[in-house]
Scaffold this motif. Sequence first.
Motif, mmCIF file in Angstrom:
data_model
loop_
_atom_site.group_PDB
_atom_site.id
_atom_site.type_symbol
_atom_site.label_atom_id
_atom_site.label_comp_id
_atom_site.label_asym_id
_atom_site.label_seq_id
_atom_site.Cartn_x
_atom_site.Cartn_y
_atom_site.Cartn_z
ATOM 1 N N UNK A 93 0.802 -1.222 0.000
ATOM 2 C CA UNK A 93 0.000 0.000 0.000
ATOM 3 C C UNK A 93 0.837 1.276 0.000
ATOM 4 N N UNK A 94 2.001 1.218 0.619
ATOM 5 C CA UNK A 94 2.862 2.400 0.703
ATOM 6 C C UNK A 94 4.020 2.243 -0.270
ATOM 7 N N UNK A 95 3.762 2.566 -1.532
ATOM 8 C CA UNK A 95 4.782 2.442 -2.574
ATOM 9 C C UNK A 95 4.641 3.603 -3.554
ATOM 10 N N UNK A 96 5.643 3.826 -4.404
ATOM 11 C CA UNK A 96 5.599 4.997 -5.297
ATOM 12 C C UNK A 96 4.419 5.009 -6.255
ATOM 13 N N UNK A 97 3.877 3.840 -6.581
ATOM 14 C CA UNK A 97 2.753 3.793 -7.519
ATOM 15 C C UNK A 97 1.436 4.145 -6.842
ATOM 16 N N UNK A 98 1.177 3.570 -5.691
ATOM 17 C CA UNK A 98 -0.080 3.833 -4.994
ATOM 18 C C UNK A 98 -0.165 5.271 -4.494
ATOM 19 N N UNK A 99 0.992 5.887 -4.213
ATOM 20 C CA UNK A 99 1.002 7.251 -3.692
ATOM 21 C C UNK A 99 1.201 8.306 -4.776
ATOM 22 N N UNK A 100 1.378 7.869 -5.993
ATOM 23 C CA UNK A 100 1.611 8.822 -7.090
ATOM 24 C C UNK A 100 0.328 9.602 -7.401
ATOM 25 N N UNK A 101 0.520 10.855 -7.880
ATOM 26 C CA UNK A 101 1.782 11.550 -8.097
ATOM 27 C C UNK A 101 2.266 12.243 -6.820
ATOM 28 N N UNK A 102 3.555 12.554 -6.788
ATOM 29 C CA UNK A 102 4.167 13.181 -5.625
ATOM 30 C C UNK A 102 4.382 14.667 -5.894
ATOM 31 N N UNK A 103 3.883 15.494 -4.988
ATOM 32 C CA UNK A 103 4.019 16.940 -5.150
ATOM 33 C C UNK A 103 5.325 17.435 -4.529
ATOM 34 N N UNK A 104 5.699 18.638 -4.886
ATOM 35 C CA UNK A 104 6.934 19.208 -4.371
ATOM 36 C C UNK A 104 6.882 19.385 -2.854
ATOM 37 N N UNK A 105 5.734 19.824 -2.341
ATOM 38 C CA UNK A 105 5.670 20.051 -0.904
ATOM 39 C C UNK A 105 5.711 18.743 -0.124
ATOM 40 N N UNK A 106 5.228 17.652 -0.740
ATOM 41 C CA UNK A 106 5.362 16.343 -0.080
ATOM 42 C C UNK A 106 6.835 15.946 0.037
ATOM 43 N N UNK A 107 7.561 16.145 -1.059
ATOM 44 C CA UNK A 107 8.939 15.666 -1.111
ATOM 45 C C UNK A 107 9.859 16.474 -0.197
ATOM 46 N N UNK A 108 9.625 17.786 -0.088
ATOM 47 C CA UNK A 108 10.510 18.597 0.751
ATOM 48 C C UNK A 108 10.047 18.651 2.207
ATOM 49 N N UNK A 109 8.887 18.078 2.479
ATOM 50 C CA UNK A 109 8.355 18.130 3.848
ATOM 51 C C UNK A 109 9.225 17.310 4.799
ATOM 52 N N UNK A 110 9.538 17.881 5.942
ATOM 53 C CA UNK A 110 10.399 17.189 6.913
ATOM 54 C C UNK A 110 9.714 15.970 7.520
ATOM 55 N N UNK B 208 7.572 10.126 5.648
ATOM 56 C CA UNK B 208 7.595 8.876 6.416
ATOM 57 C C UNK B 208 7.225 7.668 5.572
ATOM 58 N N UNK B 209 7.454 7.764 4.274
ATOM 59 C CA UNK B 209 7.146 6.637 3.399
ATOM 60 C C UNK B 209 8.272 5.613 3.432
ATOM 61 N N UNK B 210 7.978 4.392 2.982
ATOM 62 C CA UNK B 210 8.927 3.288 3.032
ATOM 63 C C UNK B 210 9.785 3.227 1.763
ATOM 64 N N UNK B 211 9.867 4.339 1.068
ATOM 65 C CA UNK B 211 10.755 4.477 -0.094
ATOM 66 C C UNK B 211 11.299 5.896 -0.040
ATOM 67 N N UNK B 212 12.350 6.150 -0.779
ATOM 68 C CA UNK B 212 13.057 7.425 -0.635
ATOM 69 C C UNK B 212 12.374 8.547 -1.423
ATOM 70 N N UNK B 213 12.756 9.776 -1.063
ATOM 71 C CA UNK B 213 12.268 10.944 -1.786
ATOM 72 C C UNK B 213 12.743 10.913 -3.241
ATOM 73 N N UNK B 214 13.998 10.458 -3.428
ATOM 74 C CA UNK B 214 14.552 10.385 -4.783
ATOM 75 C C UNK B 214 13.742 9.432 -5.650
ATOM 76 N N UNK B 215 13.384 8.271 -5.097
ATOM 77 C CA UNK B 215 12.559 7.316 -5.848
ATOM 78 C C UNK B 215 11.211 7.923 -6.202
#
Length: 972
Positions: free
Chosen positions: A903-920, A923-930
């Motif tokens: 359930x917590x993977x880059x496909x199910x959570x896509x798309x990723x916004x800029x504010x999600x990625x830079x947010x401190x 807590x996802x189980x994959x990296x911001x870069x991915x």
Amino acid sequence: MLRSIRLIQRVANFSRLANPHEVNPKIPDWFKSSDYIEQRFIGSEPQQVKEMLKAVNANSLDELVDKIIPKEIRSEAAFQSPDNFPDAIPESSMVQHLQSLANKNKIYKNYIGQGFYGTHTPYVILRNVLEDPGWYTSYTPYQAEISQGRLEALLNYQTVITELTGMDVSNASLLDEATAAGEAMFLANSWFEKKKFFVDNHVFPQSIEHIKTKAYYLGIDIVVGDAKTYDFKDADQYCGVLVQSPDNMGEVHDWSDLFKHTLKDAKLLKVIGTDLLSLTINKTPKDQGANVAYGNSQRFGVPMGFGGPHAAFFAVEDEFKRKMPGRIIGISKDANGRSAYRMSLQTREQHIRREKATSNICTAQALLANMAGLYATYHGPQGLQKIANRVNCLARSFAKLAKSLGIVVKEGRIFDTVVLHNTENLQEYLHYNAQINVRKIGQDTIFSFDETHTLQDVEDLFNHLQHYTKKKSDFMSVIQKVIPYKSERAPYMQQKVFNTLHSETEMLRYINYLRQKDISLAKSMISLGSCTMKLNPTSFMLPVSFQGFSQLHPFSPLSCTQGYQELTDNVEKWLCDITQMEAVSLMPNSGAQGEYTGLLCIRKYHIMNGQKDRNICLIPISAHGTNPASAVLAGLNVVAVNVIDGYVDLNDLNKKIKENEKSLACMMITYPSTYGVYEDQTKKIIELIHDHGGLVYMDGANMNAQVGYTSPGYLGADVCHLNLHKTFSIPHGGGGPGLGPIAVNKKLAPYLPGREYSLGSVASSLYSSASIIPIPYSYFGQLGRQGAKKCTAMAMLNANYLMMSLKNDYKVLFTGQNGMCAHEFIIDIRPIKQESGITEEDIAKRLMDYGFHAPTMSFPVPGTLMIEPTESESKSELDRFIEAMKNIKLEIEKVKNGQYDKNDNPLKNAPHTQDQVINSGWNHKYSREEAAFPLPFVMQRGKVWPTVSRINNAFGDRNLICQCPSVSDYQQ
């Protein structure tokens, strides 16, 4: 005969633009011009073409085409005559030629009105919206996360409509005013299920004509009369009453007495056709008791363009919103709880509902609606009211001046239109002596004023009237007595967006702020199947803004429209040549309207031949989704035909023909099929339908895979429509405009609009969206015979290169002979979903993180993606898409084998916004870069950030909000 001679002469003149030295094999190449579009229109370099041919096991494009297209359906008879279809013309020569055509159109001072008015398009909107590929090359906002800019603009437009009409809900535009009136009639009929509909005789004549056309094939009785005097004692027999204010004679009405008293208890739909500018000072349709308001937003900054394209508006009371035709933009929430825009009530989309659709409208006029909405935003409520008051004062000044000269002027409250009685020769006098065009009804002369007119224009008219009447009056003493009407309106458009963007600096920044939120062809490939998102070359688009094309009124005298006549004659000729048909009508202003018009041709043919009971339309389940809806609106009953492995099931077809032989009207075929396959049995199928008394309609949406190699006429079709916004490079405009002319054989030619046994009217004007016809004109002229044919072959090469590159990672659902596809193909995501839980929607959303718009999702087969790269994309771009799709498959494998959480993977959570990625708080189980930069090219070419995360569609439908937030919402 005269028409044929004129066509030959005009095409011959066009042929002289081509330099004979360019095609002379004796001339060395270094003397030949580089100013041709073919090498720029086709995306790949010659070396890239060789590499792709090698990848698909072909030595040449000719060999590839031989592998793909069955011999039984090949015909290269089109393009054979240089007199019919000339060689390619250089870009600069074509632009100059089109300027010369535009100059042949005479832009006289215009007071014709009748639903079309001069307007000042703010240059900040003209340059940064109409002429900006970031706006005109985007697709319909099905993928809302990367369409937030134009969705916000469309919501603004809807808000303008609801604020000015007083209605609860507006759609995001319809095709034009006449078809909007027809949609109101159909809504009334489907809601109340009664077969009589009343239309006031002072409604615009083009609207009455279209309503009558639509009603005729649905068996609805149209009663036209004077709503002010008609005795509605039989009101319960009617499904609706349609009136207009201001009406065709310029009078502003208050229909409150009719709707709130006379028809108070009648079970019928109350409809008012109206004018947005007049509503800035006049009483709203809602306050007059209307259920529906419709009209045209053209005078809000959209040029007349000889008839279009323009965004019609359509607004209803809340209870009718789920039956309202067209698209509705609403506000929902994304996965993070933030507000996000989307197309609401999406199950109403016609390709899903098919024959149960509320309308066959599958596109809108999004680009023009955005222009109109931005015009209203730029001027704001006070600016709009100032324009309205000025126009009204000009009209009333002219009326008083005419009276002062002893001319009898029509009485009643007016907005912009003045009727001078008993002025029999005035129209001719003004046209020939003053280069002024006005309207004439009987012995009355009609003048409609707009924002382009000045007080000097009024004085000039006054001077002409003095000469005409041989009387004198004092201009200044008359006009000084004219003051604005007192507004009947409470404050409107109080939302922040309409009251803070009145400087060009702020408007420019707002337009660019919106544009940057969207993916268009200006950013990356849009691989939608059956939508043909190809290049819209700048040189094709440039003439759209030429004044000779953009500023002409559609009802101008023929003597003023010589350039347009030459333009349309040539386009009709070339479309006949390409389709191998007898005649063409350019009236339908969308693909779905082309379907509808083609079916009306068939219906009129059967009716005129004494077979009005032929009312069965066979439609394969592989056909385009709007086909069934169009058939129902044409008064036909739909019978579905099964498909096996992408091919029409001949056994089922024979069964359905036998069951309906005496009532068989036609069969609708999409070719190549929507499954991306050339069916070799198509000619046999068409002959079978003909043998049983039926005709064949061919959907030309996939004409991009026919041009130069086969044709509807060769295959035996009786009528086809052509999406000029697909094959022939008119841009999609974020959801419209479109143009869908029909081509017919000799049998059906007499039934085209305007011909001997005309099927009727399907648009507000003869050429509907005329101002965009220069685009296909450029397509034919600049590509020429060989270039247009090569585009078809390259579309097939690109599609098969993509398919071959992806088939080991994704299951390809259908192929034709030799395992090849046509110009598009379908990959099946259902096995992936079964194994990993990843859906076609997950893949579509994940592609946004790679900077791509998704392919067509779950159409025509649920659980699939349909991919069409078009000939305009380079191998480099195709390779990036392939790399993205292969990497997504690796991500799916990680989900499947447990490396990624289910359930917590880059496909199910896509798309990723800029504010999600830079947010401190990541807590996802994959990296911001991915998440944000899954491949190197994503960063290298410039990251496209979706501005919202995945949108909750169900929430938006349950909580339908279709207007901008109110002032109180901002305060909260």
